[in-house]
Design a protein around this motif. Structure first.
Motif, PDB file in Angstrom:
ATOM      1  N   VAL A   5       0.867  -1.170   0.000  1.00  0.00           N
ATOM      2  CA  VAL A   5       0.000   0.000   0.000  1.00  0.00           C
ATOM      3  C   VAL A   5       0.905   1.221   0.000  1.00  0.00           C
ATOM      4  O   VAL A   5       1.774   1.356   0.857  1.00  0.00           O
ATOM      5  CB  VAL A   5      -0.917   0.041   1.239  1.00  0.00           C
ATOM      6  N   THR A   6       0.726   2.071  -0.981  1.00  0.00           N
ATOM      7  CA  THR A   6       1.471   3.322  -1.060  1.00  0.00           C
ATOM      8  C   THR A   6       0.455   4.455  -0.991  1.00  0.00           C
ATOM      9  O   THR A   6      -0.538   4.436  -1.701  1.00  0.00           O
ATOM     10  CB  THR A   6       2.265   3.407  -2.377  1.00  0.00           C
ATOM     11  N   GLN A   7       0.737   5.415  -0.123  1.00  0.00           N
ATOM     12  CA  GLN A   7      -0.216   6.499   0.084  1.00  0.00           C
ATOM     13  C   GLN A   7       0.502   7.833   0.086  1.00  0.00           C
ATOM     14  O   GLN A   7       1.588   7.959   0.654  1.00  0.00           O
ATOM     15  CB  GLN A   7      -0.928   6.277   1.416  1.00  0.00           C
ATOM     16  N   ASN A   8      -0.099   8.818  -0.563  1.00  0.00           N
ATOM     17  CA  ASN A   8       0.421  10.170  -0.544  1.00  0.00           C
ATOM     18  C   ASN A   8      -0.717  11.076  -0.107  1.00  0.00           C
ATOM     19  O   ASN A   8      -1.596  11.404  -0.906  1.00  0.00           O
ATOM     20  CB  ASN A   8       0.952  10.566  -1.920  1.00  0.00           C
ATOM     21  N   THR A   9      -0.714  11.449   1.165  1.00  0.00           N
ATOM     22  CA  THR A   9      -1.800  12.268   1.687  1.00  0.00           C
ATOM     23  C   THR A   9      -1.763  13.688   1.136  1.00  0.00           C
ATOM     24  O   THR A   9      -2.794  14.345   1.042  1.00  0.00           O
ATOM     25  CB  THR A   9      -1.776  12.303   3.228  1.00  0.00           C
ATOM     26  N   ALA A  14      -3.823   7.006  -3.211  1.00  0.00           N
ATOM     27  CA  ALA A  14      -3.225   5.798  -2.655  1.00  0.00           C
ATOM     28  C   ALA A  14      -3.270   4.703  -3.712  1.00  0.00           C
ATOM     29  O   ALA A  14      -4.080   4.744  -4.637  1.00  0.00           O
ATOM     30  CB  ALA A  14      -3.974   5.343  -1.411  1.00  0.00           C
ATOM     31  N   GLU A  47      -5.919   1.964  -7.716  1.00  0.00           N
ATOM     32  CA  GLU A  47      -5.502   3.332  -7.410  1.00  0.00           C
ATOM     33  C   GLU A  47      -6.714   4.146  -6.986  1.00  0.00           C
ATOM     34  O   GLU A  47      -7.709   4.216  -7.703  1.00  0.00           O
ATOM     35  CB  GLU A  47      -4.846   3.975  -8.621  1.00  0.00           C
ATOM     36  N   LEU A  51      -8.874  10.210  -1.259  1.00  0.00           N
ATOM     37  CA  LEU A  51      -8.934   9.492   0.004  1.00  0.00           C
ATOM     38  C   LEU A  51     -10.191   9.827   0.801  1.00  0.00           C
ATOM     39  O   LEU A  51     -10.480   9.188   1.804  1.00  0.00           O
ATOM     40  CB  LEU A  51      -7.682   9.772   0.833  1.00  0.00           C
ATOM     41  N   ILE A  81      -5.618   2.128   4.464  1.00  0.00           N
ATOM     42  CA  ILE A  81      -5.775   3.493   3.948  1.00  0.00           C
ATOM     43  C   ILE A  81      -6.807   4.249   4.759  1.00  0.00           C
ATOM     44  O   ILE A  81      -6.597   5.407   5.116  1.00  0.00           O
ATOM     45  CB  ILE A  81      -6.161   3.459   2.456  1.00  0.00           C
ATOM     46  N   SER A  85      -6.106   7.543   6.888  1.00  0.00           N
ATOM     47  CA  SER A  85      -6.799   8.780   6.542  1.00  0.00           C
ATOM     48  C   SER A  85      -7.529   9.359   7.740  1.00  0.00           C
ATOM     49  O   SER A  85      -7.517  10.556   7.974  1.00  0.00           O
ATOM     50  CB  SER A  85      -7.790   8.531   5.403  1.00  0.00           C
ATOM     51  N   ARG A  94       4.238  10.627   2.543  1.00  0.00           N
ATOM     52  CA  ARG A  94       4.197   9.379   1.786  1.00  0.00           C
ATOM     53  C   ARG A  94       4.454   8.236   2.740  1.00  0.00           C
ATOM     54  O   ARG A  94       5.338   8.285   3.562  1.00  0.00           O
ATOM     55  CB  ARG A  94       5.250   9.381   0.693  1.00  0.00           C
ATOM     56  N   ARG A  96       4.332   3.725   3.069  1.00  0.00           N
ATOM     57  CA  ARG A  96       4.230   2.459   2.368  1.00  0.00           C
ATOM     58  C   ARG A  96       4.092   1.366   3.418  1.00  0.00           C
ATOM     59  O   ARG A  96       4.812   1.342   4.395  1.00  0.00           O
ATOM     60  CB  ARG A  96       5.467   2.216   1.513  1.00  0.00           C
TER      61      ARG A  96
END
Length: 109
Positions: A5-9, A14, A47, A51, A81, A85, A94, A96
């Motif tokens: 899981v890759t997330q960029n708030t 994500a 993808e 969010l 996620i 969030s 970021r 992971r």
């Protein structure tokens, strides 16, 4: 099996990588969801483009073919996620998460 899981708030996006199959095509499903599929039309990754609009795993399964072996990863990825969030993310913009699913074993009596 492992998933990522890759997330960029900061960008409010994500990605959940369900398996390591090569991506053959990306399919836009609605305004906030893109599903990467392999040559057999099975989901490789999901993808999320917002969010604030995290879909239920069942909704993704209705719209895209998710291999039964990847359903648990999809659910855990969406939960990760959602928790991130709600708790305003991680210390960085970021993050992971690498996880491994395990098959539960029954304890013999």
């Amino acid at each position: 099996m492992s998933f990522h899981v890759t997330q960029n708030t900061e960008l409010d996006v994500a990605y959940i990588q369900l398996n390591s199959n090569p991506i053959a095509q990306s399919r836009e499903i609605g305004q906030t969801l893109i599903v990467d599929v392999d040559k057999f039309d099975q989901a490789v990754g999901v993808e999320l483009l917002s969010l604030s609009h995290i879909p239920l795993p069942e909704d993704i399964e209705k719209l895209a073919h998710v291999n039964k072996n990847d359903v648990a990863q999809l659910k855990m990825g969406l939960q990760t996620i959602q928790r991130s969030s709600v708790s305003s993310g991680s210390p960085t913009n970021r993050s992971r998460v690498d996880a491994t699913t395990q098959t539960p074993t029954l304890d013999p009596c």
